[in-house]
Design an enzyme around this catalytic site. Sequence first.
Site, PDB file in Angstrom:
ATOM      1  N   ASP A   1      -3.669   4.169  -2.188  1.00 35.87           N
ATOM      2  CA  ASP A   1      -4.848   4.490  -1.385  1.00 35.87           C
ATOM      3  C   ASP A   1      -5.505   5.781  -1.887  1.00 35.87           C
ATOM      4  O   ASP A   1      -4.824   6.748  -2.229  1.00 35.87           O
ATOM      5  CB  ASP A   1      -4.410   4.645   0.083  1.00 35.87           C
ATOM      6  CG  ASP A   1      -5.568   4.795   1.031  1.00 35.87           C
ATOM      7  OD1 ASP A   1      -6.409   3.883   1.092  1.00 35.87           O
ATOM      8  OD2 ASP A   1      -5.619   5.826   1.733  1.00 35.87           O
TER       9      ASP A   1
ATOM     10  N   HIS B   1     -10.880  -4.775   2.797  1.00 37.05           N
ATOM     11  CA  HIS B   1     -10.867  -4.461   4.225  1.00 37.05           C
ATOM     12  C   HIS B   1     -11.858  -3.383   4.619  1.00 37.05           C
ATOM     13  O   HIS B   1     -12.006  -3.092   5.811  1.00 37.05           O
ATOM     14  CB  HIS B   1      -9.456  -4.034   4.638  1.00 37.05           C
ATOM     15  CG  HIS B   1      -8.996  -2.785   3.934  1.00 37.05           C
ATOM     16  ND1 HIS B   1      -8.712  -2.752   2.590  1.00 37.05           N
ATOM     17  CD2 HIS B   1      -8.782  -1.533   4.385  1.00 37.05           C
ATOM     18  CE1 HIS B   1      -8.336  -1.539   2.249  1.00 37.05           C
ATOM     19  NE2 HIS B   1      -8.379  -0.780   3.318  1.00 37.05           N
ATOM     20  N   ASP B   2     -12.551  -2.783   3.648  1.00 40.10           N
ATOM     21  CA  ASP B   2     -13.528  -1.731   3.933  1.00 40.10           C
ATOM     22  C   ASP B   2     -14.958  -2.165   3.639  1.00 40.10           C
ATOM     23  O   ASP B   2     -15.877  -1.356   3.777  1.00 40.10           O
ATOM     24  CB  ASP B   2     -13.223  -0.482   3.101  1.00 40.10           C
ATOM     25  CG  ASP B   2     -11.963   0.235   3.544  1.00 40.10           C
ATOM     26  OD1 ASP B   2     -11.635   0.176   4.742  1.00 40.10           O
ATOM     27  OD2 ASP B   2     -11.304   0.854   2.687  1.00 40.10           O
TER      28      ASP B   2
ATOM     29  N   GLU C   1       2.812  11.321 -13.050  1.00 35.70           N
ATOM     30  CA  GLU C   1       4.130  11.444 -12.411  1.00 35.70           C
ATOM     31  C   GLU C   1       4.485  10.184 -11.628  1.00 35.70           C
ATOM     32  O   GLU C   1       5.632   9.724 -11.663  1.00 35.70           O
ATOM     33  CB  GLU C   1       4.142  12.663 -11.483  1.00 35.70           C
ATOM     34  CG  GLU C   1       4.111  13.991 -12.218  1.00 35.70           C
ATOM     35  CD  GLU C   1       4.113  15.183 -11.286  1.00 35.70           C
ATOM     36  OE1 GLU C   1       4.251  16.320 -11.763  1.00 35.70           O
ATOM     37  OE2 GLU C   1       3.972  14.990 -10.049  1.00 35.70           O
TER      38      GLU C   1
ATOM     39  N   ASP D   1       0.833  -1.195   0.000  1.00 35.77           N
ATOM     40  CA  ASP D   1       0.000   0.000   0.000  1.00 35.77           C
ATOM     41  C   ASP D   1       0.871   1.250   0.000  1.00 35.77           C
ATOM     42  O   ASP D   1       1.868   1.327   0.727  1.00 35.77           O
ATOM     43  CB  ASP D   1      -0.895   0.017   1.240  1.00 35.77           C
ATOM     44  CG  ASP D   1      -2.357  -0.189   0.907  1.00 35.77           C
ATOM     45  OD1 ASP D   1      -2.920   0.707   0.266  1.00 35.77           O
ATOM     46  OD2 ASP D   1      -2.930  -1.230   1.263  1.00 35.77           O
TER      47      ASP D   1
END
Length: 528
Positions: free
Chosen positions: A197, A325-326, A244, A95
């Site tokens: 994230d 996980h959410d 970028e 992550d």
Amino acid sequence: MWWKHTVIYQVYPRSFQDSNADGIGDLEGIRQRLPYLKDLGVGTLWLSPFYKSPMKDFGYDVADYCDVDPVFGTLEDFDRLLKEAHGLGLRVLIDLVPNHTSDQHPWFLESRTSRDNPKRNWYIWKDPGPEGGPPNNWQSFFGGPAWTLDQRTGQYYLHLFLPEQPDLNWQNPEVREAIHEAMRFWLRRGVDGFRVDVLWLLAKDPLFRDEPGNPEWRPGHPDRLRHQHLFTEDQPETYAYVREMRQVLDEFSEPGQERVMVGEIYLPLHRLVRYYRAGCHLPFNFSLITEGLPDWRPENIARIVEAYESLLTPWDWPNWVLGNHDQPRLASRLGEAQARVAAMLLFTLRGTPTWYYGDELALPNGEIPPDRIQDPAALRQKDRTPAGYHSLGRDPERTPMPWDASPYAGFSTVEPWLPLNPDWPVRNVAVQERDPQSILQLVKRLIALRQEPGLLLGPYRTYRARGGIYAYLRGEGFLVALNFTDRERALELPQKGRVVLSTHLDREEAVGETLRLRPDEGVVVRLS
């Protein structure tokens, strides 16, 4: 391009395996369980955050982008995990949390010391609004205003999540370069890429305008849904920031060894696909979670898949996900019988599937007593909804992995940080390894079957079906038929074939012009 051929398996580090008897999973525990992932057949391990953190949001509040929190181990533990994963042929994604840091990060500690500190512009600071309150009406994902007043300097700072998670100012090129350097730190160590994230939240409206009201909001709904998010989500500048980051990944990429970006993006499909153009390899497609699982009908799932496929160019590679996980557990949403059908769907659609740890056991949502609640989203908003903690909490989908029937399910030798699933003595890896018809065995078979060229790279076409069946063709040789009902159904086939896999794991047989599906059954047919 390895990321087209892989299956991504998400591990929430706190909940996979505890190696040091503190009740919390860690990197060494994950390393010990790598053979399980290899046996399952997945190709890529995605690790949720393990960075140094005060753990206000369990690692999504980063205090040091280039170190491991002691609760999870050390950098040496990570290096050993990465080396052994690569030795087993597993890729590793980690992550990246670039939208915000912890309020204990050295950057923010400097930023809040004074208005003229060099780090002040690394975060988003604003004077109070005309009436002395927050600068505008922006709301936090975790409830309440997205602004907190710093008494010392007299300005508010922005946090789209907890007050302990101040948002970085991505307009500042110094901030962007600092995040790029953090990426390079891990890329030099050998990681295969990042799951980024809240990628769609990096840019904010430069004018900081109030967001318009949401006419569909009702009391009891989360605070953030009070408004339409025209000025805090998917701003035009975001695409440049993604480009970028892609350039940094490309610095470390070679043919066959591409470093990959998976972006967390909760947007409608027609906006999601724009992130392909910006350079994100796999903008996470959550449509099966957000639209499919609440309306689990074949007509709706076919609509979602067709809409997504119609928006992709030949250079875009699809991806699908059913849990994370959410989100509430797959088996608790659909029941185990249809969770098997959903697994067959995920692993036979065109594109890269992402699987959440424990769903291969049909783990249900955990039962979390009020005194065991850990999730800050639940604790912060418990008084704002009629259902209290459980309507907003994410603890139920983060419970420890049950490995066997020993005390604490083989996860730990002490009480885990969250309660185990209630049926862990009979629903665990060891039990399902011994059961030839378990959902664990089904997932293994599906992952192995997915390596067939027609299922791996072949085109998708919806096949005519009715009466609660969703069917589609993959490549020139496979038909997938999924019975969404609890009754027997029949489907006329385009030609004869052979059932090579059933969700019931008890059927491999030749079929003629009519395919009969039992209740809650999905099958893969190899056409003659």
